[in-house]
Every structure is written in C-alpha cells, then in structure tokens.
Design a protein around this motif. Structure first.
Motif, PDB file in Angstrom:
ATOM      1  N   ASP A   1       0.837  -1.205   0.000  1.00 30.49           N
ATOM      2  CA  ASP A   1       0.000   0.000   0.000  1.00 30.49           C
ATOM      3  C   ASP A   1       0.874   1.258   0.000  1.00 30.49           C
ATOM      4  O   ASP A   1       0.627   2.208  -0.748  1.00 30.49           O
ATOM      5  CB  ASP A   1      -0.912   0.030   1.231  1.00 30.49           C
ATOM      6  N   TYR A   2       1.886   1.268   0.860  1.00 28.89           N
ATOM      7  CA  TYR A   2       2.784   2.426   0.920  1.00 28.89           C
ATOM      8  C   TYR A   2       3.544   2.588  -0.395  1.00 28.89           C
ATOM      9  O   TYR A   2       3.745   3.704  -0.875  1.00 28.89           O
ATOM     10  CB  TYR A   2       3.771   2.270   2.076  1.00 28.89           C
ATOM     11  N   HIS A   3       3.982   1.478  -0.971  1.00 27.54           N
ATOM     12  CA  HIS A   3       4.696   1.507  -2.250  1.00 27.54           C
ATOM     13  C   HIS A   3       3.843   2.169  -3.325  1.00 27.54           C
ATOM     14  O   HIS A   3       4.308   3.059  -4.060  1.00 27.54           O
ATOM     15  CB  HIS A   3       5.057   0.071  -2.649  1.00 27.54           C
ATOM     16  N   GLN A   4       2.585   1.759  -3.414  1.00 30.30           N
ATOM     17  CA  GLN A   4       1.706   2.319  -4.438  1.00 30.30           C
ATOM     18  C   GLN A   4       1.396   3.791  -4.174  1.00 30.30           C
ATOM     19  O   GLN A   4       1.330   4.597  -5.109  1.00 30.30           O
ATOM     20  CB  GLN A   4       0.425   1.486  -4.502  1.00 30.30           C
ATOM     21  N   ALA A   5       1.218   4.145  -2.905  1.00 26.17           N
ATOM     22  CA  ALA A   5       0.956   5.556  -2.576  1.00 26.17           C
ATOM     23  C   ALA A   5       2.157   6.429  -2.934  1.00 26.17           C
ATOM     24  O   ALA A   5       1.997   7.538  -3.456  1.00 26.17           O
ATOM     25  CB  ALA A   5       0.627   5.686  -1.088  1.00 26.17           C
ATOM     26  N   ALA A   6       3.362   5.935  -2.662  1.00 27.41           N
ATOM     27  CA  ALA A   6       4.570   6.700  -3.002  1.00 27.41           C
ATOM     28  C   ALA A   6       4.691   6.883  -4.510  1.00 27.41           C
ATOM     29  O   ALA A   6       5.087   7.952  -4.991  1.00 27.41           O
ATOM     30  CB  ALA A   6       5.803   6.008  -2.437  1.00 27.41           C
TER      31      ALA A   6
END
Length: 203
Positions: A31-36
């Motif tokens: 999730d964090y990867h995609q948000a970044a």
C-alpha cells in the motif's frame, strides 16, 4: 583522486495520506509503495521496474500517514533541496530497516539453488549495519547505533508475507563523500521499493 565533499541536489515532497482501504486497516508495505508511486509519478507514466525515488513512511493516526518521497528528478509538488556531505564529517541519521541475512540453506539444512534472505538474529543487527554502512561510504561503531523494533509489518493485501521493521538511529562518520551522496539518493537497505533505507537527518 578522491573528492572531499559533494553537494547533493534533489527533490523531496512530504504528503499526508491514507494508503489503506478501509482506513481502519493497517496499510501493507505494498500500500505504501503504491501511494509513493502516485506521489512521484502524478499523471506521468514510467516503465515497470524503474526505481526513480526512495521514500519513508510514518503512521501518525489510523487515517493519517506521512510519506516523504525523494528523487534526483523533479516531480509534482516536490521542493528542490540540497545537502553537503564532507569526507571526515560526522552526521546523525535515521532510517527504516528490515534486518536480514542471505543463506543458501533450507530450514532442513539442504542447499538451495540460490540464496534467500531470512531474518537476522537480534544479536547481529549492529554488526550487520556497521558492515553494510561501510559499503555506502560511512563508518560506525555498534555503540553509535540504536535499533528500535517496530513490530511485524504485512507486505501484501493477503497478509501472506510479513517482515520485521526496525527504526535505526545512528551517529556516522563520512569516509567517502561520493558513496554517501549516492546513499542519500538511493537508500541503504533492501526493500527500498517498500519504504526502507531512505536516510533522514536527525535533529
């Protein structure tokens, strides 16, 4: 001839967001990867597999998470910044880390066709960090490192893979300014695509 200092110019953006759905669910590393990626790319398309930035994340509340994205390239809403790294200087840094070691043995002792990473024992963390920081132009002694476990973190939506995330605070000595500059832009850890290894200055 070695260079005694490097002025690193880069772009950085800090964003408050909620990467997970529903908001009450703990975001996964994916999730964090995609948000970044959304913060960095905006509406621009980049080829799969390119790693053009590093980022860090911090959970402030269940609904608010702080993402800091850094790149040598300009990207939407980022501010241009710089840092000077000098050979011989001391610097206080912090970052997220997943402590691991590579092995060619299976849990039953059989030799694997290729190495895989397994969690590193707690008593090895500081020694591993000292060794790996040396590859990035820094030197440190184990007593100058503080490792704070942040618990197990889910990597994907299925919660089928978890990893131990650790917050590292370190007092480092810059041995090679060029390598340290590359580390500032590229990170110092495995799983950089998942928010690990982005160096941040400690106050």
């Amino acid at each position: 001839m070695s260079i005694d200092h490097v002025n690193v110019h880069y772009y950085e953006a800090a964003v408050l967001c909620c990467p997970s759905a529903p908001p009450t669910c703990t975001p996964t590393l994916d999730d964090y990867h995609q948000a970044a990626w959304r913060v960095f790319a905006g509406t621009t398309h980049y080829s799969v597999g390119q790693r053009l930035f590093v980022f860090s994340f911090e959970s402030l509340t269940p609904e608010q998470h702080l993402l800091i994205v850094r790149s040598s390239m300009e990207f939407p809403h980022a501010q241009k910044r710089h840092i000077t790294l000098r050979q011989g200087d001391n610097i206080r840094l912090e970052w997220s880390w997943v402590p691991s070691i590579a092995t060619r043995l299976s849990p039953t002792g059989e030799r694997l066709p290729r190495s895989k990473h397994i969690p590193a024992p707690r008593e090895q963390w500081e020694a591993l960090l000292c060794q790996r920081l040396g590859n990035h132009g820094f030197s440190a002694v184990p007593t100058a490192l503080r490792c704070t476990p942040l618990g197990q973190w889910p990597m994907n939506a299925q919660r089928s893979r978890w990893c131990q995330r650790v917050h590292v605070q370190a007092d480092l000595h810059i041995e090679d300014a060029q390598k340290a500059a590359q580390a500032w832009l590229s990170g110092v850890s495995r799983l950089k695509a998942y928010g690990m290894g982005m160096l941040c200055c400690r106050k």
